[in-house]
Design an enzyme around this catalytic site. Structure first.
Site, short mmCIF file in Angstrom:
data_model
loop_
_atom_site.label_atom_id
_atom_site.label_comp_id
_atom_site.label_asym_id
_atom_site.label_seq_id
_atom_site.Cartn_x
_atom_site.Cartn_y
_atom_site.Cartn_z
N ASN A 1 0.85 -1.20 0.00
CA ASN A 1 0.00 0.00 0.00
C ASN A 1 0.88 1.25 0.00
O ASN A 1 1.86 1.33 0.72
CB ASN A 1 -0.94 -0.01 1.21
CG ASN A 1 -0.19 0.06 2.53
OD1 ASN A 1 0.89 -0.51 2.66
ND2 ASN A 1 -0.73 0.76 3.51
N LYS B 1 13.74 -3.33 -0.43
CA LYS B 1 13.03 -4.52 -0.88
C LYS B 1 11.55 -4.17 -0.96
O LYS B 1 10.85 -4.13 0.03
CB LYS B 1 13.25 -5.67 0.11
CG LYS B 1 13.12 -7.06 -0.51
CD LYS B 1 11.83 -7.76 -0.47
CE LYS B 1 10.75 -7.59 0.47
NZ LYS B 1 9.42 -7.92 -0.21
N PRO B 2 11.06 -3.86 -2.17
CA PRO B 2 9.64 -3.50 -2.29
C PRO B 2 8.75 -4.73 -2.14
O PRO B 2 9.22 -5.86 -2.24
CB PRO B 2 9.55 -2.92 -3.70
CG PRO B 2 10.63 -3.62 -4.47
CD PRO B 2 11.75 -3.85 -3.47
N SER B 3 7.48 -4.48 -1.91
CA SER B 3 6.52 -5.58 -1.86
C SER B 3 6.51 -6.33 -3.18
O SER B 3 6.54 -5.72 -4.26
CB SER B 3 5.12 -5.06 -1.55
OG SER B 3 4.15 -6.07 -1.76
N GLU B 4 6.45 -7.65 -3.10
CA GLU B 4 6.36 -8.45 -4.31
C GLU B 4 5.05 -8.19 -5.06
O GLU B 4 4.93 -8.52 -6.25
CB GLU B 4 6.48 -9.94 -3.98
CG GLU B 4 5.39 -10.51 -3.10
CD GLU B 4 5.68 -10.36 -1.62
OE1 GLU B 4 5.02 -11.07 -0.83
OE2 GLU B 4 6.54 -9.54 -1.25
N THR C 1 2.48 -6.75 12.34
CA THR C 1 3.17 -6.94 13.62
C THR C 1 3.90 -8.28 13.68
O THR C 1 5.01 -8.36 14.22
CB THR C 1 2.17 -6.82 14.78
OG1 THR C 1 1.62 -5.49 14.76
CG2 THR C 1 2.83 -7.04 16.12
N GLU D 1 7.30 0.31 11.52
CA GLU D 1 5.93 0.80 11.55
C GLU D 1 5.05 -0.38 11.23
O GLU D 1 5.07 -0.92 10.12
CB GLU D 1 5.75 1.93 10.53
CG GLU D 1 4.47 2.73 10.77
CD GLU D 1 3.54 2.67 9.59
OE1 GLU D 1 2.78 1.67 9.52
OE2 GLU D 1 3.55 3.59 8.77
N GLY E 1 1.33 -2.87 12.64
CA GLY E 1 -0.12 -2.89 12.50
C GLY E 1 -0.82 -1.75 13.23
O GLY E 1 -0.25 -1.07 14.07
N GLU F 1 -6.10 -6.52 13.26
CA GLU F 1 -6.04 -5.68 12.07
C GLU F 1 -6.55 -6.48 10.88
O GLU F 1 -6.05 -7.57 10.58
CB GLU F 1 -4.60 -5.23 11.80
CG GLU F 1 -4.50 -4.28 10.62
CD GLU F 1 -3.07 -3.85 10.35
OE1 GLU F 1 -2.86 -2.67 10.02
OE2 GLU F 1 -2.17 -4.70 10.45
N GLY G 1 4.75 -0.72 16.71
CA GLY G 1 6.07 -0.49 16.18
C GLY G 1 7.07 0.16 17.11
O GLY G 1 6.79 0.41 18.29
N GLU H 1 9.24 7.80 11.89
CA GLU H 1 9.57 8.31 10.56
C GLU H 1 9.29 9.81 10.55
O GLU H 1 8.69 10.35 11.47
CB GLU H 1 8.73 7.61 9.49
CG GLU H 1 8.91 6.11 9.44
CD GLU H 1 7.93 5.45 8.49
OE1 GLU H 1 7.04 6.15 7.97
OE2 GLU H 1 8.05 4.24 8.27
#
Length: 365
Positions: free
Chosen positions: A6, A29-32, A84, A104, A106, A245, A319, A323
């Protein structure tokens, strides 16, 4: 840096920027499920003059690529946005390497609607908090906690808004469409199962995956993983759907509260503490309640706003670290103390001879 699906580019950028500004080399490492925007950004960064090897993007699965990255002893800082459970797993690896860790994780954001709130603004704000990005954000409003004297009036208008949003769902490429697809069929099944296995509450809207075609534009909902805005009333606070969540538009539970103390206790009755919202015209109350909410982020008469200078992060199981702002720059830096003796050599010979044979010599210990 492990990044989620997201807001894949936005979340990556607000981590990459302070890391580079502090003089680090970065591996992302981006989300697959959503790697393309980060890969294209890396190409643009190289064209803009970022030297080779300073910013690298390594696509792959979290359980393999992500785990290997954080396990490497040369990695001195790990920054993730994830669930988490993932945060706990990666945090244990990072800790064994004595590396720095920002996570960072859930969220299960409460939205407190007080009896003096502007009801129409609160309805619009709660819908925005809950259903933007199809509810797939870590600070989505998922627990609507409404003061009992305005509960009925609020819910009447809110349910009208939910019906309107659902009626106007359609082709994601249609600018008139209100809400898009869940990220994958796997996530859609997880959302549906969470709603079905709840042990309390009454579904007032939604509650199952969308089928058939859109009334907006005839789009076939089987072409994606669509779930409507879902509202569940009278959920017991011990129910898993209140605590867990869901990460979708299905997790909105509505409950009423009597007074300020009761509302705060309901809001804090959760293992998460990332975001929270307060709707009231009384700013003294807003500040008083915000101070007592166990959340790293609190919005008053708004939601989802993100000031780059304002720290962003959670409490409890949401978390570690922050940031944005100066906190982010400091998180990618290490302090160092350098002590310099500026005395002349002649003075140092006399004053700094701790083991002098002269009488009245210095003693230490």
């Amino acid at each position: 840096m492990n990044k989620p699906f997201n807001h894949p580019l936005f979340i990556a950028l607000k981590k990459i920027a302070p890391a580079l500004a502090a003089g680090n080399s970065v591996i992302v490492k981006p989300s697959e499920l959503a790697p393309i925007s980060v890969l294209e950004f890396a190409e643009m960064a190289a064209e803009a003059g970022i030297p080779d090897g300073i910013l690298s993007v390594l696509p792959g699965y979290g359980r393999t690529t992500g785990t290997e990255l954080v396990s490497h002893p040369l990695i001195r800082k790990v920054d993730i946005t994830a669930g988490t459970a993932t945060g706990r797993a990666l945090g244990s690896i990072v800790g064994s390497n004595l590396a720095s860790f920002t996570a960072e994780l859930g969220g299960k954001a409460p939205i407190l609607i007080f009896d003096d709130a502007d009801i129409l603004s609160a309805v619009n704000g709660a819908a925005f908090a809950s259903f933007i990005a199809s509810g797939q954000t870590c600070v989505s409003g998922t627990r609507l906690i409404i003061q009992e004297s305005v509960y009925d009036a609020f819910m009447e208008l809110f349910l009208e808004k939910v019906v309107s949003i659902t009626r106007r769902m359609g082709n994601p490429m249609n600018p008139q469409s209100t809400m898009g697809s869940i990220i994958s069929p796997h996530h859609l099944r997880r959302i549906d199962e969470t709603v079905r296995r709840r042990s309390s509450g009454t579904i007032l809207a939604g509650g199952e995956p969308m089928r058939g075609t859109s009334t907006l534009d005839g789009f076939d909902f089987s072409q994606g993983s669509f779930y409507p805005p879902t509202v569940i009333a009278d959920v017991e606070i011990e129910d898993g759907v209140w605590k867990e969540e869901v990460f979708g538009p299905s997790g909105l539970q509505c409950i009423c509260f009597k007074d300020e103390e009761h509302g705060i206790s309901l809001a804090n009755y959760c293992q998460y503490g990332l975001g929270a919202g307060i709707w009231t015209k009384d700013l003294s109350r807003a500040h008083r309640v915000a101070e007592r909410l166990e959340s790293g982020l609190v919005w008053v008469n708004t939601h989802h706003r993100n000031d780059p200078s304002s720290p962003w992060g959670g409490m409890k199981e949401s978390g570690i670290g922050r940031e944005n702002g100066i906190e982010a720059l400091e998180a990618y830096s290490q302090s160092k103390s350098v002590t310099v003796n500026t005395a002349a050599p002649e003075e140092s010979r006399v004053k700094d001879d701790w083991f002098s044979e002269q009488p009245n010599g210095k003693r230490y210990g």
